[in-house]
Write a protein that holds these residues in place. Sequence first.
Motif, PDB file in Angstrom:
ATOM      1  N   TYR A 181      26.034  66.123  32.140  1.00 37.57           N
ATOM      2  CA  TYR A 181      25.727  67.242  33.021  1.00 37.57           C
ATOM      3  C   TYR A 181      25.712  68.551  32.256  1.00 37.57           C
ATOM      4  O   TYR A 181      26.526  68.778  31.369  1.00 37.57           O
ATOM      5  CB  TYR A 181      26.753  67.334  34.151  1.00 37.57           C
ATOM      6  N   ALA A 182      24.766  69.402  32.637  1.00 30.94           N
ATOM      7  CA  ALA A 182      24.803  70.788  32.211  1.00 30.94           C
ATOM      8  C   ALA A 182      25.755  71.556  33.118  1.00 30.94           C
ATOM      9  O   ALA A 182      25.795  71.324  34.327  1.00 30.94           O
ATOM     10  CB  ALA A 182      23.409  71.403  32.268  1.00 30.94           C
ATOM     11  N   MET A 183      26.509  72.462  32.537  1.00 38.62           N
ATOM     12  CA  MET A 183      27.511  73.212  33.272  1.00 38.62           C
ATOM     13  C   MET A 183      27.229  74.702  33.166  1.00 38.62           C
ATOM     14  O   MET A 183      26.800  75.188  32.119  1.00 38.62           O
ATOM     15  CB  MET A 183      28.912  72.929  32.734  1.00 38.62           C
ATOM     16  N   GLY A 184      27.490  75.415  34.250  1.00 45.47           N
ATOM     17  CA  GLY A 184      27.247  76.842  34.267  1.00 45.47           C
ATOM     18  C   GLY A 184      28.377  77.604  34.916  1.00 45.47           C
ATOM     19  O   GLY A 184      29.158  77.057  35.700  1.00 45.47           O
ATOM     20  N   ALA A 201      25.875  79.181  30.501  1.00 45.64           N
ATOM     21  CA  ALA A 201      25.699  77.758  30.752  1.00 45.64           C
ATOM     22  C   ALA A 201      25.771  77.008  29.435  1.00 45.64           C
ATOM     23  O   ALA A 201      25.535  77.578  28.362  1.00 45.64           O
ATOM     24  CB  ALA A 201      24.370  77.476  31.452  1.00 45.64           C
ATOM     25  N   ILE A 202      26.080  75.730  29.525  1.00 49.64           N
ATOM     26  CA  ILE A 202      26.205  74.894  28.342  1.00 49.64           C
ATOM     27  C   ILE A 202      25.658  73.513  28.658  1.00 49.64           C
ATOM     28  O   ILE A 202      25.921  72.954  29.726  1.00 49.64           O
ATOM     29  CB  ILE A 202      27.671  74.843  27.854  1.00 49.64           C
ATOM     30  N   GLY A 209      26.316  70.740  24.052  1.00 52.35           N
ATOM     31  CA  GLY A 209      27.016  71.916  23.583  1.00 52.35           C
ATOM     32  C   GLY A 209      26.168  73.131  23.298  1.00 52.35           C
ATOM     33  O   GLY A 209      26.706  74.141  22.804  1.00 52.35           O
ATOM     34  N   HIS A 210      24.877  73.095  23.567  1.00 53.64           N
ATOM     35  CA  HIS A 210      24.042  74.272  23.393  1.00 53.64           C
ATOM     36  C   HIS A 210      24.327  75.283  24.493  1.00 53.64           C
ATOM     37  O   HIS A 210      24.391  74.929  25.667  1.00 53.64           O
ATOM     38  CB  HIS A 210      22.561  73.891  23.387  1.00 53.64           C
ATOM     39  N   ARG A 211      24.452  76.538  24.126  1.00 53.64           N
ATOM     40  CA  ARG A 211      24.910  77.584  25.029  1.00 53.64           C
ATOM     41  C   ARG A 211      23.813  78.582  25.347  1.00 53.64           C
ATOM     42  O   ARG A 211      22.982  78.912  24.500  1.00 53.64           O
ATOM     43  CB  ARG A 211      26.106  78.319  24.419  1.00 53.64           C
ATOM     44  N   THR A 212      23.844  79.071  26.570  1.00 54.94           N
ATOM     45  CA  THR A 212      22.946  80.113  27.029  1.00 54.94           C
ATOM     46  C   THR A 212      23.765  81.162  27.763  1.00 54.94           C
ATOM     47  O   THR A 212      24.609  80.824  28.589  1.00 54.94           O
ATOM     48  CB  THR A 212      21.862  79.551  27.960  1.00 54.94           C
ATOM     49  N   SER A 259      18.908  69.373  32.059  1.00 55.27           N
ATOM     50  CA  SER A 259      18.928  70.504  31.146  1.00 55.27           C
ATOM     51  C   SER A 259      19.473  71.764  31.794  1.00 55.27           C
ATOM     52  O   SER A 259      19.564  71.881  33.015  1.00 55.27           O
ATOM     53  CB  SER A 259      17.521  70.758  30.599  1.00 55.27           C
ATOM     54  N   VAL A 260      19.794  72.732  30.938  1.00 52.61           N
ATOM     55  CA  VAL A 260      20.332  74.003  31.381  1.00 52.61           C
ATOM     56  C   VAL A 260      19.246  74.861  32.006  1.00 52.61           C
ATOM     57  O   VAL A 260      18.134  74.974  31.484  1.00 52.61           O
ATOM     58  CB  VAL A 260      20.977  74.753  30.199  1.00 52.61           C
ATOM     59  N   VAL A 261      19.559  75.480  33.133  1.00 57.62           N
ATOM     60  CA  VAL A 261      18.748  76.522  33.744  1.00 57.62           C
ATOM     61  C   VAL A 261      19.676  77.653  34.136  1.00 57.62           C
ATOM     62  O   VAL A 261      20.901  77.493  34.178  1.00 57.62           O
ATOM     63  CB  VAL A 261      17.954  76.024  34.961  1.00 57.62           C
ATOM     64  N   ILE A 262      19.096  78.807  34.459  1.00 61.74           N
ATOM     65  CA  ILE A 262      19.907  79.978  34.759  1.00 61.74           C
ATOM     66  C   ILE A 262      19.850  80.380  36.224  1.00 61.74           C
ATOM     67  O   ILE A 262      20.419  81.403  36.603  1.00 61.74           O
ATOM     68  CB  ILE A 262      19.505  81.180  33.878  1.00 61.74           C
ATOM     69  N   THR A 263      19.191  79.600  37.042  1.00 65.15           N
ATOM     70  CA  THR A 263      19.094  79.899  38.466  1.00 65.15           C
ATOM     71  C   THR A 263      20.128  79.094  39.232  1.00 65.15           C
ATOM     72  O   THR A 263      20.256  77.888  39.040  1.00 65.15           O
ATOM     73  CB  THR A 263      17.693  79.600  39.002  1.00 65.15           C
TER      74      THR A 263
END
Length: 123
Positions: A32-35, A50-51, A55-58, A102-106
């Motif tokens: 899971y992507a986590m935010g 978010a990560i 482990g890639h971070r935004t 994947s990571v999203v910002i919404t």
Amino acid sequence: QVQLVESGGGLVQAGGSLRLSCAASGRTFGSYAMGWFRQAPGKEREFVAAISWSGHRTYDPDSVNGRFTISRDNAKNTVYLQMNSLKPEDTTVYYCAAKWGSVVITASAYAYWGQGTQVTVSS
């Protein structure tokens, strides 16, 4: 099903630090992507960081400006938000969220949410 339990919020003086924790349940937590989001009264939920599962971070630079760090420990099923150099404007409720993929910002893309934890920064 994913359940999220947040902790670590509280009262801190300006310039201080807090570490928020989000403990997640589920056998596939690592997928899971986590935010982390925050929401002030009467406003929409705002992206903080978010990560991804790997482990890639935004980050949202406008909101964080390099002061916050998101991390995860898949062995402990836990995501963290290290908050340094806190400002009174950081005062609000912070939420942990999870989504498959994947990571999203919404915020609307995240299916699972914690209950929120209050962060209050005094001047």
